[in-house]
Write an enzyme that holds these catalytic residues in place. Structure first.
Site, PDB file in Angstrom:
ATOM      1  N   SER A 120       0.998  -1.375   0.103  1.00 22.72           N
ATOM      2  CA  SER A 120       0.073   0.272  -0.189  1.00 22.72           C
ATOM      3  C   SER A 120       0.783   1.471   0.055  1.00 22.72           C
ATOM      4  O   SER A 120       0.420   2.693   0.100  1.00 22.72           O
ATOM      5  CB  SER A 120      -1.508   0.133   1.180  1.00 22.72           C
ATOM      6  OG  SER A 120      -0.087  -0.193   2.883  1.00 22.72           O
ATOM      7  N   GLU A 153      -5.796  -0.707  -8.010  1.00 26.98           N
ATOM      8  CA  GLU A 153      -5.233   0.391  -8.396  1.00 26.98           C
ATOM      9  C   GLU A 153      -3.851  -0.630  -9.008  1.00 26.98           C
ATOM     10  O   GLU A 153      -3.163  -1.508  -8.243  1.00 26.98           O
ATOM     11  CB  GLU A 153      -4.450   1.282  -7.050  1.00 26.98           C
ATOM     12  CG  GLU A 153      -5.489   1.903  -5.926  1.00 26.98           C
ATOM     13  CD  GLU A 153      -4.596   2.506  -5.261  1.00 26.98           C
ATOM     14  OE1 GLU A 153      -5.385   4.007  -5.555  1.00 26.98           O
ATOM     15  OE2 GLU A 153      -3.949   2.260  -4.210  1.00 26.98           O
ATOM     16  N   ASN A 191      -4.510   5.902  -1.239  1.00 24.86           N
ATOM     17  CA  ASN A 191      -4.621   6.432   0.375  1.00 24.86           C
ATOM     18  C   ASN A 191      -4.099   8.038  -0.063  1.00 24.86           C
ATOM     19  O   ASN A 191      -3.961   7.828   1.385  1.00 24.86           O
ATOM     20  CB  ASN A 191      -3.697   5.089   1.000  1.00 24.86           C
ATOM     21  CG  ASN A 191      -3.937   3.848   1.456  1.00 24.86           C
ATOM     22  OD1 ASN A 191      -4.463   3.757   1.718  1.00 24.86           O
ATOM     23  ND2 ASN A 191      -2.992   2.649   0.831  1.00 24.86           N
TER      24      ASN A 191
END
Ligand code: 3HC
Length: 284
Positions: A120, A153, A191
Site C-alpha cells: 500500500s 490500483e 491512500n
C-alpha cells in the site's frame, strides 16, 4: 498475450487470504503460503467459512463453492510456486522483507512469472530494483475487504514491461475487479486521499468533537459506508500511521503529519478492531 491461469499468494493475513479466495472463485489455480503455519490454517478455515456463508446467502451454489475450494491449495514452501505464472505478495510492509521474498522466488519460478506486490506504500520501482528481472515486477493494490471491494490500483514501476502490466491487469479484471492506473508515488491514489481525510477526522476528535458525531457527519453528509474513525479502526491504526508517515516523509508536506492522538493510540497498542480497541471498543 499469455493468459494467466495460475496464481501464488504469499501472506495469509486479511489481504492475502482475500486475494486467494477471489482468485480461486474466479477459476485461477491458486496456492496460498505463509511462513506461519497456524496463520495459514486459520486463513483456510476463514475462506471455507466465507464460501459457506456465500452459499447460505445464495450468492453462489454449493457446486461453485466446491470448485473454488478445489482450486485453492496450501503451499508448504515457495517451491510450490514453481508453476505459478503470477505470484502476489501480501506480506509485511517492509521493503527488505518483500525484496528478500522476491529474490527467494526468482530461482523457483519461470523467467516469465510476474512478481506482483500488494503493497500500500512501498515504491514498486524500488522493489523491482532488488531483483534480476525488474520488468516482471508490478503493483496490484487490492482494497479491504478484498472479496467485496471492486477496486484494484495498478502500479507500474519505472522498469515494468507493457507485457507484465497488461497480463496482470487482465488477471485482476478476470477476478471481477475494476483497475485504475496509479503513479508509483506514496499512497498511490486511494491512500493519498483517504489517509489525510481520516487524519483530519482524528484532529477533530483531538480537538473535542465526539467520535460518533464525526462518523455520523461523514456517513450521512457524504454517503460514505463507514465514518472515517470506524474505517480507521477497520484498516488498523498502526497501518494508518505507517502510511501517513510514508506520505509525510516522501511527499514532505505538513498536511500529511500524523495526528499526535493517532500516535498515542498506536503507542498504547490500540490498533483498532483487530486489537479490540481503537477509536471504539470491540470487546463485546
Ligand atoms: N469479507 C467478505 N465480505 C464481507 C466482509 C469481509 N470482511 N465484510 C462485509 N462483507 C460483506 C457482507 O457479507 C455483506 O455481503 P452481502 O451484501 O452479500 O450480504 C456486504 O459485505 C455488506 O456487509 P455488511 O452488511 O455487514 O456491512 P456494510 O454494509 O457496512 O458493509 C463494508 C461492510 C463492505 C466493509 C462497508 O462498510 C464498506 O465498504 N466500508 C468501507 C471499506 C473501505 O473503504 N475499504 C478500503 C479501505 S482502504 C484500503 O483497503 C487500502 C489499504 O491499503 C489501507
Amino acid at each position: 498475450m499469455t493468459l494467466i491461469t495460475s496464481i501464488g499468494v504469499v501472506g495469509s493475513g486479511q489481504m492475502g487470504s482475500g486475494i486467494a479466495q477471489v482468485s480461486a472463485m474466479s477459476g485461477f489455480d491458486c496456492y496460498l503460503w505463509d511462513n506461519n503455519a497456524a496463520a495459514l490454517n486459520r486463513a483456510f478455515e476463514s475462506i471455507k467459512a466465507q464460501l459457506q456463508r456465500l452459499v447460505e446467502k445464495e450468492k453462489i451454489t454449493s457446486k461453485q463453492a466446491q470448485e473454488a475450494s478445489a482450486k485453492l491449495r496450501k503451499a508448504s514452501s515457495v517451491q510450490d510456486f514453481k508453476n505459478c505464472q503470477m505470484v502476489v505478495e501480501a506480506i509485511v510492509e517492509n521493503v527488505e522483507v518483500k525484496t528478500r521474498l522476491f529474490r527467494e522466488l526468482e530461482p523457483v519460478v519461470a523467467p516469465t512469472t510476474i512478481l506482483a506486490s500488494n503493497t500500500s506504500s512501498i515504491s514498486i520501482t524500488r522493489l523491482a530494483a532488488g531483483v534480476t528481472r525488474p520488468d516482471k515486477v508490478v503493483g496490484v493494490h487490492f482494497m479491504n475487504p478484498v472479496p467485496v471491494m471492486k477496486l484494484v490500483e495498478m502500479i507500474r514501476g519505472l522498469q515494468t514491461s507493457d507485457e507484465t502490466y497488461n497480463q496482470s491487469k487482465a488477471a485482476v479484471e478476470r477476478m471481477g475487479k475494476t483497475t485504475v492506473l496509479a503513479l508509483d508515488s506514496a499512497g498511490f491514489i486511494v491512500n493519498r486521499i483517504l489517509c489525510p481525510m481520516i487524519n483530519e477526522a482524528i484532529f477533530l476528535l483531538q480537538e473535542g468533537v465526539k467520535a460518533e458525531d464525526i462518523d455520523a457527519a461523514m456517513k450521512l453528509g457524504t454517503n460514505q459506508p463507514m465514518g472515517p474513525l470506524t474505517l480507521a479502526d477497520f484498516v488498523g491504526l498502526d497501518t494508518l500511521l505507517y502510511i501517513l508517515r510514508i506520505l509525510h516523509a516522501e511527499l514532505g508536506e505538513d498536511k500529511y503529519r500524523p495526528c499526535p492522538l493517532l500516535i498515542k493510540y498506536v503507542e498504547a497498542g490500540w490498533y483498532g478492531k483487530k486489537s479490540g480497541r481503537g477509536f471504539y471498543s470491540y470487546n463485546s
